[in-house]
Design a protein around this motif. Structure first.
Motif, PDB file in Angstrom:
ATOM      1  N   LYS A  64       0.824  -1.215   0.000  1.00 59.21           N
ATOM      2  CA  LYS A  64       0.000   0.000   0.000  1.00 59.21           C
ATOM      3  C   LYS A  64       0.867   1.278   0.000  1.00 59.21           C
ATOM      4  CE  LYS A  64      -4.489   1.288   1.412  1.00 59.21           C
ATOM      5  NZ  LYS A  64      -5.235   1.351   0.183  1.00 59.21           N
ATOM      6  N   CYS A  65       2.022   1.213   0.605  1.00 55.93           N
ATOM      7  CA  CYS A  65       2.921   2.371   0.661  1.00 55.93           C
ATOM      8  C   CYS A  65       3.281   2.867  -0.742  1.00 55.93           C
ATOM      9  CB  CYS A  65       4.186   2.005   1.434  1.00 55.93           C
ATOM     10  SG  CYS A  65       5.430   3.312   1.518  1.00 55.93           S
ATOM     11  N   THR A  66       3.413   1.934  -1.694  1.00 61.40           N
ATOM     12  CA  THR A  66       3.825   2.332  -3.046  1.00 61.40           C
ATOM     13  C   THR A  66       2.724   3.066  -3.809  1.00 61.40           C
ATOM     14  OG1 THR A  66       3.238   0.179  -3.969  1.00 61.40           O
ATOM     15  CG2 THR A  66       5.518   0.473  -3.221  1.00 61.40           C
ATOM     16  N   GLU A  67       1.527   3.131  -3.252  1.00 60.05           N
ATOM     17  CA  GLU A  67       0.478   3.944  -3.869  1.00 60.05           C
ATOM     18  C   GLU A  67       0.757   5.425  -3.647  1.00 60.05           C
ATOM     19  OE1 GLU A  67      -3.323   2.614  -2.406  1.00 60.05           O
ATOM     20  OE2 GLU A  67      -2.929   0.545  -3.023  1.00 60.05           O
ATOM     21  N   SER A  68       1.404   5.744  -2.531  1.00 63.55           N
ATOM     22  CA  SER A  68       1.738   7.129  -2.208  1.00 63.55           C
ATOM     23  C   SER A  68       3.177   7.482  -2.539  1.00 63.55           C
ATOM     24  CB  SER A  68       1.498   7.396  -0.725  1.00 63.55           C
ATOM     25  OG  SER A  68       0.145   7.192  -0.407  1.00 63.55           O
ATOM     26  N   TRP A  69       4.031   6.487  -2.614  1.00 62.61           N
ATOM     27  CA  TRP A  69       5.451   6.700  -2.879  1.00 62.61           C
ATOM     28  C   TRP A  69       5.898   5.677  -3.918  1.00 62.61           C
ATOM     29  CZ3 TRP A  69       7.211  11.048  -1.019  1.00 62.61           C
ATOM     30  CH2 TRP A  69       6.523  11.625   0.044  1.00 62.61           C
ATOM     31  N   VAL A  70       6.171   6.167  -5.105  1.00 64.28           N
ATOM     32  CA  VAL A  70       6.492   5.287  -6.228  1.00 64.28           C
ATOM     33  C   VAL A  70       8.006   5.058  -6.283  1.00 64.28           C
ATOM     34  CG1 VAL A  70       6.308   4.990  -8.725  1.00 64.28           C
ATOM     35  CG2 VAL A  70       4.518   6.228  -7.470  1.00 64.28           C
ATOM     36  N   PRO A  71       8.437   3.787  -6.144  1.00 64.82           N
ATOM     37  CA  PRO A  71       9.875   3.490  -6.232  1.00 64.82           C
ATOM     38  C   PRO A  71      10.428   3.905  -7.603  1.00 64.82           C
ATOM     39  CG  PRO A  71       8.664   1.606  -5.379  1.00 64.82           C
ATOM     40  CD  PRO A  71       7.645   2.587  -5.864  1.00 64.82           C
ATOM     41  N   LEU A  72      11.641   4.426  -7.625  1.00 61.47           N
ATOM     42  CA  LEU A  72      12.307   4.768  -8.882  1.00 61.47           C
ATOM     43  C   LEU A  72      12.770   3.458  -9.514  1.00 61.47           C
ATOM     44  CD1 LEU A  72      13.265   7.033 -10.772  1.00 61.47           C
ATOM     45  CD2 LEU A  72      15.416   7.058  -9.495  1.00 61.47           C
ATOM     46  N   PRO A  73      12.082   3.007 -10.568  1.00 60.72           N
ATOM     47  CA  PRO A  73      12.340   1.661 -11.092  1.00 60.72           C
ATOM     48  C   PRO A  73      13.684   1.548 -11.799  1.00 60.72           C
ATOM     49  CG  PRO A  73      10.800   2.814 -12.513  1.00 60.72           C
ATOM     50  CD  PRO A  73      11.065   3.714 -11.338  1.00 60.72           C
ATOM     51  N   ALA A  74      14.260   0.363 -11.690  1.00 63.32           N
ATOM     52  CA  ALA A  74      15.487   0.015 -12.407  1.00 63.32           C
ATOM     53  C   ALA A  74      15.196  -1.240 -13.212  1.00 63.32           C
ATOM     54  CB  ALA A  74      16.633  -0.234 -11.425  1.00 63.32           C
ATOM     55  N   THR A  75      15.843  -1.375 -14.344  1.00 67.26           N
ATOM     56  CA  THR A  75      15.656  -2.579 -15.151  1.00 67.26           C
ATOM     57  C   THR A  75      16.358  -3.752 -14.472  1.00 67.26           C
ATOM     58  OG1 THR A  75      17.623  -2.103 -16.456  1.00 67.26           O
ATOM     59  CG2 THR A  75      15.520  -1.250 -17.297  1.00 67.26           C
ATOM     60  N   ASP A  76      15.979  -4.954 -14.867  1.00 66.11           N
ATOM     61  CA  ASP A  76      16.587  -6.146 -14.273  1.00 66.11           C
ATOM     62  C   ASP A  76      18.086  -6.220 -14.507  1.00 66.11           C
ATOM     63  OD1 ASP A  76      14.229  -7.053 -13.175  1.00 66.11           O
ATOM     64  OD2 ASP A  76      13.742  -8.356 -14.875  1.00 66.11           O
ATOM     65  N   ASP A  77      18.567  -5.641 -15.600  1.00 65.59           N
ATOM     66  CA  ASP A  77      19.995  -5.702 -15.904  1.00 65.59           C
ATOM     67  C   ASP A  77      20.738  -4.416 -15.529  1.00 65.59           C
ATOM     68  OD1 ASP A  77      18.842  -4.125 -17.858  1.00 65.59           O
ATOM     69  OD2 ASP A  77      20.015  -4.971 -19.498  1.00 65.59           O
ATOM     70  N   ALA A  78      20.085  -3.516 -14.788  1.00 64.48           N
ATOM     71  CA  ALA A  78      20.719  -2.254 -14.385  1.00 64.48           C
ATOM     72  C   ALA A  78      21.923  -2.532 -13.499  1.00 64.48           C
ATOM     73  CB  ALA A  78      19.710  -1.368 -13.657  1.00 64.48           C
ATOM     74  N   LYS A  79      22.954  -1.717 -13.671  1.00 65.54           N
ATOM     75  CA  LYS A  79      24.188  -1.823 -12.887  1.00 65.54           C
ATOM     76  C   LYS A  79      24.429  -0.505 -12.151  1.00 65.54           C
ATOM     77  CE  LYS A  79      25.848  -5.717 -14.900  1.00 65.54           C
ATOM     78  NZ  LYS A  79      24.755  -6.618 -14.779  1.00 65.54           N
TER      79      LYS A  79
END
Length: 144
Positions: A77-92
């Protein structure tokens, strides 16, 4: 006459050496260029000082309960108010930015091991309305 012959020999040797180096003859090949992955965020200067924003210019935040540097404590539920900065699966990792795994298996970016989030309360680049919701959230700053 001897001077002309010596001068011509020097010019010929110099030219041959320069041509050989530029056309692959005799010189070592340079190492392949390694591309640095792009940074997931940038620093902008505001009246309140420097802050981190995502590549769209949206303010980034950190959560006081994210203390280990390995996981995010903002899930479900927290991510409804605070959106994680997404990284791709292969991000380094790049510079001070690292990639951490979330509880749901997705990846997100962190700055100096502090997970980064955006706030849906911010509608346009540069806004910082997320800090008004609770004191546990802070604007991400490069000196943090």
């Amino acid at each position: 006459m001897l001077r002309c012959v010596i001068a011509a020999a020097v010019v010929a040797l110099s030219t041959a050496s320069a041509l050989a180096n530029s056309h692959g003859g005799g010189g070592a090949t340079p190492p392949p260029k390694t591309e640095t992955p792009p940074s997931p965020a940038k620093v902008i200067l505001t009246k309140q000082g420097p802050k981190l924003v995502d590549l769209k210019g949206m303010t980034l935040y950190t959560y006081e309960r994210d203390t280990t540097g390995k996981t995010s404590n903002c899930n479900d539920k927290c991510t409804e108010s605070w959106v994680p900065l997404p990284a791709t699966d292969d991000a380094k990792a790049v510079g001070d930015f690292t990639v951490i795994s979330r509880n749901d298996g997705s990846k997100m970016w962190a700055y100096r091991y502090r997970p980064l989030y955006t706030s849906p309360a911010d509608k346009t680049p540069g806004e910082a309305n997320g800090i008004a919701t609770t004191l546990q959230w802070r604007i991400a700053r490069p000196e943090d």
